[in-house]
Design an enzyme around this catalytic site. Structure first.
Site, mmCIF file in Angstrom:
data_model
loop_
_atom_site.group_PDB
_atom_site.id
_atom_site.type_symbol
_atom_site.label_atom_id
_atom_site.label_comp_id
_atom_site.label_asym_id
_atom_site.label_seq_id
_atom_site.Cartn_x
_atom_site.Cartn_y
_atom_site.Cartn_z
ATOM 1 N N ASP A 69 -7.633 -4.579 -14.805
ATOM 2 C CA ASP A 69 -7.058 -3.714 -15.830
ATOM 3 C C ASP A 69 -6.125 -4.475 -16.768
ATOM 4 O O ASP A 69 -5.788 -5.636 -16.520
ATOM 5 C CB ASP A 69 -6.325 -2.528 -15.170
ATOM 6 C CG ASP A 69 -5.487 -2.961 -13.964
ATOM 7 O OD1 ASP A 69 -5.171 -4.155 -13.855
ATOM 8 O OD2 ASP A 69 -5.155 -2.107 -13.138
ATOM 9 N N ASN A 141 0.509 6.553 -5.842
ATOM 10 C CA ASN A 141 -0.199 7.826 -6.041
ATOM 11 C C ASN A 141 -1.690 7.708 -5.698
ATOM 12 O O ASN A 141 -2.475 8.587 -6.042
ATOM 13 C CB ASN A 141 -0.023 8.323 -7.485
ATOM 14 C CG ASN A 141 -0.657 7.376 -8.511
ATOM 15 O OD1 ASN A 141 -1.199 6.338 -8.152
ATOM 16 N ND2 ASN A 141 -0.593 7.754 -9.779
ATOM 17 N N HIS A 143 -3.783 5.327 -6.794
ATOM 18 C CA HIS A 143 -4.670 4.726 -7.799
ATOM 19 C C HIS A 143 -5.156 3.341 -7.351
ATOM 20 O O HIS A 143 -4.499 2.641 -6.585
ATOM 21 C CB HIS A 143 -4.039 4.707 -9.193
ATOM 22 C CG HIS A 143 -2.978 3.685 -9.447
ATOM 23 N ND1 HIS A 143 -1.933 3.908 -10.299
ATOM 24 C CD2 HIS A 143 -2.791 2.425 -8.997
ATOM 25 C CE1 HIS A 143 -1.169 2.830 -10.362
ATOM 26 N NE2 HIS A 143 -1.665 1.929 -9.575
HETATM 27 C C1 GLP Z 1 -0.491 -1.574 -10.702
HETATM 28 C C2 GLP Z 1 -1.893 -2.163 -10.804
HETATM 29 C C3 GLP Z 1 -2.695 -1.927 -9.545
HETATM 30 C C4 GLP Z 1 -1.841 -2.263 -8.338
HETATM 31 C C5 GLP Z 1 -0.659 -1.337 -8.274
HETATM 32 C C6 GLP Z 1 0.248 -1.576 -7.069
HETATM 33 O O1 GLP Z 1 -0.356 -0.314 -11.198
HETATM 34 N N1 GLP Z 1 -2.628 -1.671 -11.910
HETATM 35 O O2 GLP Z 1 -3.866 -2.727 -9.578
HETATM 36 O O3 GLP Z 1 -2.613 -2.141 -7.152
HETATM 37 O O4 GLP Z 1 0.106 -1.549 -9.445
HETATM 38 O O5 GLP Z 1 1.169 -2.591 -7.318
HETATM 39 P P1 GLP Z 1 2.064 -3.234 -6.244
HETATM 40 O O6 GLP Z 1 1.168 -4.071 -5.394
HETATM 41 O O7 GLP Z 1 3.043 -4.082 -6.993
HETATM 42 O O8 GLP Z 1 2.712 -2.158 -5.467
#
Ligand code: GLP
Length: 263
Positions: A69, A141, A143
């Protein structure tokens, strides 16, 4: 679905790196294609991959990388862009050349232009033969990539509005919530499901609820990560804290012991 529960984040990173390397070992006769995730969760995994490179177990100098992304409106040379984040935190670490890194383009002048680039991104993944191993984190959440709750389980790479919770979670990388973009381009759930192997890493208690919903909850767009239940080759690596909401813990631990024939 293989669920591996490690004592701590360091051990989870090792298990996840092993799962990535295992998936890449199966690749026969074509250039490796690795799906890359940003976020703090996979950083230990990337460090383990770097260690594997140093040992001579793997070499990413010819590997193609595809990001999950990118933010819309953050220029690709800015520190907060996912392109820069991946270049600094991943490519330099594991030795994947900048020229081999593909990231969705979030800088079009108009919506139609960004949408067309998103469709072209999907086509590019298909043109190189698909992603061999996709590394994933998970949002609080539920995602994956930036597929927010409500995302179609069949979605393709496209423009998405970021959920408020995601913007709050990611505000730490910006000068306050007001500076966090409102939109992004993300591989769709249908896109990322086409990778041959998915390796998700999650650590910490803040992820426990999302992890439990993804693994043991119903298949639903309300928890985008539940789409992993449809994939035939998924490895989920957790630490104790991220696993704390799982009901079938005993079963996962027993399965992790490996295959035995008992008479
Ligand atoms: C972002 C990214 C995701 C990632 C998520 C969790 O929003 N777009 O790909 O998995 O954050 O991030 P973290 O690993 O820092 O908790």
């Amino acid at each position: 679905m293989e669920v591996l529960i490690a004592q701590d984040p360091a051990e989870a990173a090792k298990r996840a790196a092993d799962a990535v390397l295992d998936g890449l070992r199966r690749v026969d006769g074509h250039r490796l294609v690795l799906g890359l995730a940003t976020g703090s969760s996979p950083l230990g995994l990337y460090a383990e991959l770097a260690a594997a490179v140093a040992r001579g177990d793997v070499d990413f100098s010819e590997t193609l990388g595809f990001a999950l992304d990118e933010y819309i409106g953050i220029a690709p040379d800015r520190e907060q862009s996912y392109r820069q984040t991946l270049l600094n935190d991943v490519c330099k670490v594991i030795g994947l050349p900048e020229a081999n890194l593909n990231v969705p383009d979030g800088m079009g002048a108009a919506r139609a232009e960004i949408a067309a680039a998103a469709a072209a991104y999907d086509a590019k993944i298909a043109a190189v033969g698909g992603i061999d191993v996709q590394i994933l984190g998970i949002g609080t959440n539920g995602h994956v990539g930036f597929n927010e709750p409500g995302s179609s389980l069949a979605s393709r790479t496209r423009i998405m509005r970021l959920a408020n919770q995601t913007r709050e979670d990611n505000a730490r990388f910006f000068a306050g919530i007001g500076h966090v973009p409102t939109h992004c381009v993300t591989q769709g759930l249908g896109t990322l499901r086409e990778a041959r192997r998915l390796v998700l890493i999650a650590t910490g208690a803040a992820k426990a609820e999302a992890v439990a919903a993804a693994i043991e909850g119903p298949l639903t767009a309300s928890c985008p990560a539940s789409v992993l239940q449809l994939h035939p080759d998924v490895v989920i690596c957790l630490d104790e804290a991220a696993a704390s909401g799982l009901r079938n813990r005993e079963y996962y631990d027993a399965s992790a012991l490996g295959f035995q024939v008992t008479v």
